[in-house]
Design a protein around this motif. Structure first.
Motif, PDB file in Angstrom:
ATOM      1  N   PRO B 369       0.945  -1.291   0.511  1.00 34.70           N
ATOM      2  CA  PRO B 369       0.227   0.286   0.125  1.00 34.70           C
ATOM      3  C   PRO B 369       0.596   1.170  -0.014  1.00 34.70           C
ATOM      4  CG  PRO B 369      -0.670  -1.578   2.385  1.00 34.70           C
ATOM      5  CD  PRO B 369       0.395  -2.257   1.289  1.00 34.70           C
ATOM      6  N   HIS B 385      -8.280   2.707  -5.918  1.00 36.95           N
ATOM      7  CA  HIS B 385      -9.237   1.421  -5.995  1.00 36.95           C
ATOM      8  C   HIS B 385      -8.812   0.584  -6.865  1.00 36.95           C
ATOM      9  CE1 HIS B 385     -12.339   3.425  -3.564  1.00 36.95           C
ATOM     10  NE2 HIS B 385     -11.397   4.101  -2.915  1.00 36.95           N
ATOM     11  N   ALA B 388      -6.783  -2.181  -5.780  1.00 36.02           N
ATOM     12  CA  ALA B 388      -7.009  -3.419  -4.212  1.00 36.02           C
ATOM     13  C   ALA B 388      -7.859  -4.604  -4.663  1.00 36.02           C
ATOM     14  CB  ALA B 388      -8.595  -2.479  -3.581  1.00 36.02           C
ATOM     15  N   ASP B 389      -8.572  -3.930  -5.818  1.00 32.85           N
ATOM     16  CA  ASP B 389      -9.208  -5.108  -6.633  1.00 32.85           C
ATOM     17  C   ASP B 389      -8.255  -6.817  -7.037  1.00 32.85           C
ATOM     18  OD1 ASP B 389     -11.945  -5.684  -8.802  1.00 32.85           O
ATOM     19  OD2 ASP B 389     -11.491  -7.065  -7.315  1.00 32.85           O
ATOM     20  N   GLY B 392      -6.295  -8.652  -4.477  1.00 30.62           N
ATOM     21  CA  GLY B 392      -6.910  -9.025  -3.600  1.00 30.62           C
ATOM     22  C   GLY B 392      -7.511 -10.949  -4.629  1.00 30.62           C
TER      23      GLY B 392
END
Lengths: 423, 423
Positions: B369, B385, B388-389, B392
């Motif tokens: 991050p 954003h 982040a997806d 994951g």
């Protein structure tokens, strides 16, 4: 003396208790599945019937002392399922016929060459045929379907060709062997098919349905357990058993393959027509195993020492629970689809719901970083770094759930193929 | 006419080619493992030897027409491994002896009650014993070790007790059956043990080593493939085969269990003393399967449509590659430990390295991050954003690798127990 006496007594009591426990456990195997008791009665009955050949003079004279071949066939070929019985009976009958005629042929050729060469020719042919047939049993394609037939081929061939050297009426011997085996096999087939038949195909069908239901329960249970960590340890018995249901799916491959093999030998029965696409069940089984591997990974995430902090869990608990409940709904619907053998109109709706739930989980995961930098986040998240780490460790559970989805979709596709070929 | 002729010709050519391909494929099975050829020769040899009973007058007169029981025993009981042969032979001999004496006893009791009740008593006893023994075959503990013995018990018992009704010299029959079976079983045991023996225990040992090596190669290959996505598709043959090596571990349970079962029957041979802890191999196998499930999950991550962006991959590529190479080193070292049956001094070092690599990967993930919010991050990361997806979605591969570690540690522990009990 008294001490030895008492220790002997306690030993005897322990021994008897152990045997008693073993008997009770064995009895429960039958109580759980009464078909097994029925099968035992069938074997006893078939043997008693075939014994008639010994008790009735005319029957006994008809086949001579070779009546024991019929008894042997019944003992060896009467299996639990109809498919297995048919497979063994057909293998046995065909192999006996082929090997018998070949043996007589070889014997005739050998007898033409004179007494000196006869044993040599017969011995060599036995050696060659036995070695070649034994080798064929190593070939997977042959082993799957004709393993027993190959064994009987070697047996009959060596018996017939070797006996020819001593027995004068070889033709009578071969004839009696064939006819007694025919009697034995037809008795087996009749008993297994007419008297409470256990169809391998039906068993496979039921097992596939049960496996899908187990997966559904397991998936839901695992995710629920993950989010209610503390209470879960106090849950015992019934629920824990449900959660562990996926384990029986992990190693289902071999039993499924053999059942498919047997199912192919069976005639049309119940809802299953001739030429029913049994191979599709293997594909469904493979997909189910893939799901089970995923659940196994979720399981090791739960038992892992590295756990995510509570507030992070809370954040996506709702989405995950929804996703897992939709996924297990899909699996259950699939089980129903297979059970009723009709395309379900609901399944597409459910898959849509499931995909929507995936999207929601994605969104929730996306929202995480911004969420923690905003004031409404809990006090622990002031420092951002420590969160990033457990988050990474915690992900696998969700990731595994996400992985299940394409598999579930695959299962959907497969089921539909089955259903369509069925309609 | 010419058209039919040519189509018939092409059909014949196709048919011959197919058969030829099948033969070549079968032949290669034997070439890959010459022990299979040797086994075929052994079967042929044993059958030829047992046929001597027919060719030699004195031998033939000794056992009478029942020489065929010896032939039958050889055909049925001579298995590929020594353990399986011993298991079958002992089962067969014991079951024949017990059932034979029981049958004679029942026959004596029945003959005392008079001619009227004789068939009824014999028939009932056959029914009861057959049903009870058939039921015992459903009990897992009995099935694993005495399945064949139960079958032979039913067979011999019904043959002896039923034959008693017709054959006057029942004692001679029972005696001849026992002696022919003794001849057959001892021949089987001698041939399988003295002439190029194939030990089930050794096979199990080799398979366990091979499985661990396959896992090591597979793990390394999968992670490498993940990071060199594009080029991987152009890699063919040898390497791809290595990567798929984990698949044979997935369904190894049943074959391992049966081999352990057979290995227990074997006497001391080579490096394996009597009472060698074969059960440990089951535990190692279970741990290996867990690893294989993890690799299967990594595999579905690679084939998944949802992929992480390149720059994210780059960030942790080095750590992941190091981790996977250390993990596969540990697996290989385990394989060597099992092979040499000595505790390796290196293994603890390697496990330490592996744990260090895990820590490094954690640190790299933690650094993510902050890395992206700093100016040296690539231009695509301005918006936080979307990263982040996929982050994951990409995690599972690493997470699965991390999951492997406790398993590998488990394997370490298990191997050491084996090695220690061995020393």
């Amino acid at each position: 003396l008294q001490r030895t006496c008492s220790s002997l007594k306690s030993f005897a009591v322990g021994f008897v208790t152990k045997i008693w426990m073993f008997l009770v456990k064995s009895w429960n195997i039958g109580v759980d599945d009464p078909k097994k008791f029925v099968h035992c009665v069938k074997v006893g009955l078939a043997l008693s019937v075939v014994s008639l050949f010994y008790y009735m003079r005319p029957l006994y004279d008809g086949v001579g002392g070779n009546a024991m071949w019929a008894v042997m066939t019944v003992v060896v070929a009467l299996e639990y399922t109809v498919g297995a019985t048919l497979c063994k009976c057909i293998n046995r009958a065909m192999a006996t016929a082929v090997a018998g005629s070949l043996g007589i042929g070889i014997h005739w050729v050998a007898s033409q060459t004179g007494e000196k060469f006869e044993p040599i020719i017969i011995g060599t042919s036995v050696f060659i045929f036995a070695a070649a047939t034994t080798f064929s049993r190593f070939i997977p394609a042959v082993k799957a379907r004709f393993d027993y037939g190959a064994l009987i081929f070697i047996l009959t061939f060596s018996l017939v060709s070797v006996s020819g050297y001593r027995v004068d009426k070889l033709w009578t011997l071969a004839h009696q062997r064939v006819s007694t085996i025919a009697i034995g096999t037809s008795l087996c087939v009749l008993v297994s098919m007419l008297f409470c038949p256990v169809w391998a195909g039906y068993q496979l069908h039921q097992q596939t349905i049960r496996n899908l239901e187990n997966l559904a329960n397991s998936l839901k249970g695992h995710v629920a357990k993950y989010f209610t960590n503390e209470e879960a340890s106090t849950i015992h018995g019934e629920i824990n058993k449900k959660i562990q249901g996926y384990k029986c799916v992990l190693n289902s491959k071999q039993s499924e393959e053999s059942m498919v093999n047997f199912a192919k030998w069976e005639p049309a029965h119940g809802k299953f027509s001739f030429g029913y696409p049994w191979k599709q069940y293997l594909k469904i089984g493979a997909a189910a195993r893939k799901c089970a591997y995923c659940i196994d990974n979720i399981n090791s995430c739960i038992n892992s020492e590295m756990q995510a902090p509570e507030y992070l869990k809370k954040h996506i608990e709702e989405e995950c629970m929804r996703l897992s409940s939709y996924s297990s709904e899909v699996l259950k619907e699939l089980a129903i689809t297979i059970k009723t053998m009709k395309t379900s109109s609901e399944i597409e709706l459910l898959v849509g719901d499931m995909n929507f739930a995936v999207q929601e989980l994605h969104n929730a995961l996306k929202a995480l970083p911004s969420h923690f930098t905003q004031p409404q986040s809990p006090p622990q998240t002031v420092d951002d770094h420590p969160d990033a780490d457990p988050e990474g460790l915690k992900r696998p559970a969700y990731a595994s759930i996400i992985e299940i989805l394409p598999l579930a979709a695959l299962v959907t596709l497969l089921t539909e193929t089955v259903v369509r070929t069925e309609e």
